[in-house]
Design an enzyme around this catalytic site. Structure first.
Site, PDB file in Angstrom:
ATOM      1  N   LYS A   1       0.750  -1.347  -0.215  1.00  0.00           N
ATOM      2  CA  LYS A   1       0.233   0.148   0.292  1.00  0.00           C
ATOM      3  C   LYS A   1       0.972   0.888  -0.210  1.00  0.00           C
ATOM      4  CE  LYS A   1      -3.393  -0.759  -0.742  1.00  0.00           C
ATOM      5  NZ  LYS A   1      -3.893  -1.062  -1.476  1.00  0.00           N
ATOM      6  N   GLY A   2       1.966   0.996   0.178  1.00  0.00           N
ATOM      7  CA  GLY A   2       2.736   2.387  -0.223  1.00  0.00           C
ATOM      8  C   GLY A   2       3.178   3.032  -1.668  1.00  0.00           C
ATOM      9  N   GLY A   3       2.428   2.592  -2.927  1.00  0.00           N
ATOM     10  CA  GLY A   3       2.122   3.538  -3.950  1.00  0.00           C
ATOM     11  C   GLY A   3       3.690   2.512  -5.250  1.00  0.00           C
ATOM     12  N   THR A   4       3.335   0.946  -4.525  1.00  0.00           N
ATOM     13  CA  THR A   4       4.432   0.165  -6.060  1.00  0.00           C
ATOM     14  C   THR A   4       3.831  -0.257  -6.676  1.00  0.00           C
ATOM     15  OG1 THR A   4       3.061  -1.801  -5.026  1.00  0.00           O
ATOM     16  CG2 THR A   4       5.292  -0.745  -3.570  1.00  0.00           C
TER      17      THR A   4
ATOM     18  N   ARG B   1       5.547   4.935   3.046  1.00  0.00           N
ATOM     19  CA  ARG B   1       4.247   5.880   3.207  1.00  0.00           C
ATOM     20  C   ARG B   1       3.773   5.974   4.682  1.00  0.00           C
ATOM     21  NH1 ARG B   1      -1.596   4.003   0.529  1.00  0.00           N
ATOM     22  NH2 ARG B   1      -2.708   6.116   1.262  1.00  0.00           N
TER      23      ARG B   1
ATOM     24  N   SER C   1      -5.279   2.524   4.561  1.00  0.00           N
ATOM     25  CA  SER C   1      -5.183   1.656   3.560  1.00  0.00           C
ATOM     26  C   SER C   1      -5.353   0.016   3.072  1.00  0.00           C
ATOM     27  CB  SER C   1      -4.253   2.287   2.553  1.00  0.00           C
ATOM     28  OG  SER C   1      -3.797   1.489   1.367  1.00  0.00           O
TER      29      SER C   1
ATOM     30  N   LYS D   1      -6.756   1.568  -6.741  1.00  0.00           N
ATOM     31  CA  LYS D   1      -6.097   2.210  -6.289  1.00  0.00           C
ATOM     32  C   LYS D   1      -6.387   3.537  -5.472  1.00  0.00           C
ATOM     33  CE  LYS D   1      -2.755  -0.539  -6.716  1.00  0.00           C
ATOM     34  NZ  LYS D   1      -2.489  -2.372  -5.676  1.00  0.00           N
ATOM     35  N   GLY D   2      -5.838   3.703  -4.395  1.00  0.00           N
ATOM     36  CA  GLY D   2      -6.198   5.338  -4.644  1.00  0.00           C
ATOM     37  C   GLY D   2      -8.121   5.136  -3.907  1.00  0.00           C
TER      38      GLY D   2
ATOM     39  N   THR E   1     -11.654   5.372  -1.204  1.00  0.00           N
ATOM     40  CA  THR E   1     -12.304   5.885  -0.216  1.00  0.00           C
ATOM     41  C   THR E   1     -11.467   5.669   1.154  1.00  0.00           C
ATOM     42  OG1 THR E   1     -13.642   7.125  -1.664  1.00  0.00           O
ATOM     43  CG2 THR E   1     -13.467   7.463   0.512  1.00  0.00           C
TER      44      THR E   1
HETATM   45  N1  LIG Z   1      -0.814   7.068  -9.941  1.00  0.00           N
HETATM   46  C1  LIG Z   1      -1.549   6.086  -8.359  1.00  0.00           C
HETATM   47  N2  LIG Z   1      -2.786   6.820  -8.712  1.00  0.00           N
HETATM   48  C2  LIG Z   1      -3.863   5.447  -7.755  1.00  0.00           C
HETATM   49  N3  LIG Z   1      -2.790   5.076  -6.320  1.00  0.00           N
HETATM   50  C3  LIG Z   1      -1.479   5.632  -6.601  1.00  0.00           C
HETATM   51  C4  LIG Z   1      -0.930   6.473  -7.424  1.00  0.00           C
HETATM   52  N4  LIG Z   1       0.384   6.542  -6.138  1.00  0.00           N
HETATM   53  C5  LIG Z   1      -0.222   6.448  -5.978  1.00  0.00           C
HETATM   54  N5  LIG Z   1      -0.859   5.925  -5.312  1.00  0.00           N
HETATM   55  C6  LIG Z   1      -1.145   5.084  -3.981  1.00  0.00           C
HETATM   56  O1  LIG Z   1      -1.091   3.376  -3.996  1.00  0.00           O
HETATM   57  C7  LIG Z   1      -1.755   2.676  -3.251  1.00  0.00           C
HETATM   58  C8  LIG Z   1      -1.466   1.861  -3.634  1.00  0.00           C
HETATM   59  O2  LIG Z   1      -0.803   1.286  -3.219  1.00  0.00           O
HETATM   60  P1  LIG Z   1      -0.024  -0.005  -3.557  1.00  0.00           P
HETATM   61  O3  LIG Z   1       0.231  -0.055  -5.752  1.00  0.00           O
HETATM   62  O4  LIG Z   1       1.581  -0.012  -2.865  1.00  0.00           O
HETATM   63  O5  LIG Z   1      -0.623  -1.437  -2.774  1.00  0.00           O
HETATM   64  S1  LIG Z   1      -0.873  -2.966  -3.229  1.00  0.00           S
HETATM   65  O6  LIG Z   1       0.033  -3.750  -1.545  1.00  0.00           O
HETATM   66  O7  LIG Z   1       0.523  -2.925  -4.483  1.00  0.00           O
HETATM   67  O8  LIG Z   1      -1.774  -3.320  -2.789  1.00  0.00           O
HETATM   68  C9  LIG Z   1      -2.930   3.616  -2.921  1.00  0.00           C
HETATM   69  O9  LIG Z   1      -3.656   3.511  -1.408  1.00  0.00           O
HETATM   70  P2  LIG Z   1      -4.802   3.636  -1.743  1.00  0.00           P
HETATM   71  O10 LIG Z   1      -4.993   5.370  -1.522  1.00  0.00           O
HETATM   72  O11 LIG Z   1      -5.263   3.857   0.210  1.00  0.00           O
HETATM   73  O12 LIG Z   1      -6.082   3.100  -2.511  1.00  0.00           O
HETATM   74  C10 LIG Z   1      -2.617   4.974  -3.423  1.00  0.00           C
HETATM   75  O13 LIG Z   1      -2.974   6.029  -2.608  1.00  0.00           O
END
Ligand SMILES: Nc1ncnc2c1ncn2[C@@H]1O[C@H](COP(=O)(O)OS(=O)(=O)O)[C@@H](OP(=O)(O)O)[C@H]1O
EC number: 2.8.2.-
Length: 430
Positions: free
Chosen positions: A181-184, A262, A270, A387-388, A390
């Site tokens: 959930k870091g933004g991977t 994050r 998240s 991703k993203g 609420t």
């Molecule tokens: N460009 C873009 N678009 C959408 N989301 C973005 C983006 N960059 C970073 N994020 C943040 O990525 C969070 C999900 O992290 P991961 O991709 O590492 O999640 S996972 O571990 O693979 O499930 C996701 O967390 P949540 O907002 O909690 O859903 C996003 O905040």
């Protein structure tokens, strides 16, 4: 955009980072003190509560840096070892999973059975220096189709790309190892837009779940690359997998590692939000976050909380890899300044800076930056619905307590990495 130096945080901008070893000693000392505090706060707490290592029979005095190997039930050595046995040959294979998941307390026993928790036997404790937290076998990040093309859902198979299949399959030279959930996913999709990078679309989970399948299986999962192209994959659970550093080191000790970090409080929410979307019947975040809410005792055995203790997990990696081989990407800046973070990533990977601000646009509907030109497409693309999300509204008092809980670990993490992520300065969580 470099953060300002933080008073009292060695390693903030402008200060020199001492050698990793020295830092580890400092960190171990800080950890002991921190745990001592938690011990005093919740000394009578049940399994999974944080206690001072000094309270453990047979453990060293606080401040004495220890290798994970010296702790009961752990096997990682203090220094890089000679290559481990090949995967599948026996000793390198994953250890059998630990005791079954245990309900953490009576009040939430029913629902907790369905909720991932650290399987600790009664009387077991989590120690500060072990870097050896047990993990939930089911801990995972999303593996669904996480991308959506503007207008139509996208799909990517294991190879992850529709670009021509030239070259040969190679083991990865760089890995995105965390954090969940870091933004991977955002980072992987952005770096895939670089012509000299090819990556697997799905998470192979080789170094945690599939290690017994062997390196040839792993190689086969990879896309074909031409000479000079970098092969990559991302599996966020590696960062919290005890065996992962040793296994990756034994594959190639020069593997470059990327960690997207994050604010651990937001990350925990998240993580919870993701599980809630799959299991709506789980208890509230507020209930799960505490061992004992009246005492303010945080439940660090809950994976959503535990993953965010970055300093402890990092310690495990530093037993095998120098800090210079690990890049820490800010999950927050990946959203506010994706091109800036991508410049650092490309520099770290020794790539020409090709992915720049021209590759991104802010999609108001999505509320996030999206890619103008993903690797396999000329159509703009945002990440998918997973991703993203609420986040549910969390009691501000719980947020406050969690911030206090993470603060010493965050400061320690800043010291270890030489980077101040400024999570303490964030006014509110998403
Ligand atoms: N460009 C873009 N678009 C959408 N989301 C973005 C983006 N960059 C970073 N994020 C943040 O990525 C969070 C999900 O992290 P991961 O991709 O590492 O999640 S996972 O571990 O693979 O499930 C996701 O967390 P949540 O907002 O909690 O859903 C996003 O905040």
């Amino acid at each position: 955009m470099s953060p300002p130096a933080q008073p009292g945080v060695p390693g903030g901008r402008g200060s020199k980072v001492p050698p990793a070893r020295k830092l580890l000693c400092m960190c171990s000392l800080s950890l002991c003190l921190t745990y001592l505090c938690y011990s005093l706060m919740g000394g009578g707490a049940g399994p999974g509560a944080l206690r001072s290592p000094a309270a453990l029979p047979g453990t060293a005095a606080p401040g004495a840096p220890r290798s994970p190997a010296a702790l009961p039930g752990t096997a990682a050595p203090a220094a890089p070892r000679s290559p481990a046995s090949p995967p599948g040959s026996g000793s390198g294979a994953p250890a059998p999973s630990a005791a079954p998941t245990r309900a953490s307390n009576g009040s939430r026993e029913g629902a907790a059975g369905a909720w991932p928790r650290t399987p600790l036997a009664p009387g077991e404790v989590i120690t500060a220096q072990s870097g050896a937290f047990e993990r939930d076998p089911q801990e995972s990040s999303t593996t669904d189709d996480e991308l959506s093309r503007a207008g139509s859902p996208g799909s990517r198979g294991g190879g992850g790309s529709t670009t021509p299949d030239y070259g040969e399959k190679r083991l990865p030279q760089a890995l995105i190892i965390g954090v969940k959930k870091g933004g991977t996913r955002a980072l992987l999709e952005a770096i895939r837009a670089h012509p000299d990078v090819r990556a697997v679309g799905t998470e192979p989970h080789f170094f945690d779940r599939n290690y017994e399948k062997g390196l040839e299986w792993y190689r086969n999962v990879m896309p074909k690359t031409l000479d000079g192209q970098i092969t990559m994959e991302k599996t966020p659970s590696y960062f919290v997998t005890n065996e992962a550093p040793r296994r990756i080191h034994s594959m190639a000790k020069d593997t470059k590692l990327i960690v997207v970090v994050r604010n651990p409080v937001t990350r925990a929410i998240s993580d919870y939000t993701q599980t809630l979307s799959k299991k709506p019947e789980i208890p509230t975040f507020e209930v799960l976050a505490f061992k004992n809410r009246t005492l303010g005792l945080i439940d660090a055995s809950w994976s959503a909380i535990r993953i965010g203790i970055y300093a402890l997990h990092l310690e495990n990696w530093l037993q095998y890899f120098p800090l210079s081989q690990i890049l820490f990407v800010s999950g927050e800046r990946l959203i506010t300044d994706p091109a800036g973070e991508m410049a650092k990533v490309q520099d770290f990977l020794g790539l020409k800076r090709i992915v720049t601000e021209k590759h991104f646009y802010f999609n108001k509907t999505k509320g996030f930056p999206c890619l103008k030109k993903p690797e396999d497409s000329s159509a703009p693309r945002c990440l998918g619905k997973s991703k993203g999300r609420t986040h549910p509204k969390i009691d501000p008092d719980v947020i406050h307590r969690l911030r206090k809980f993470y603060k010493p670990f965050n400061v320690m993490f800043y010291q270890m990495t030489g980077q101040d992520f400024q999570w303490e300065q964030e006014e509110s969580d998403k």
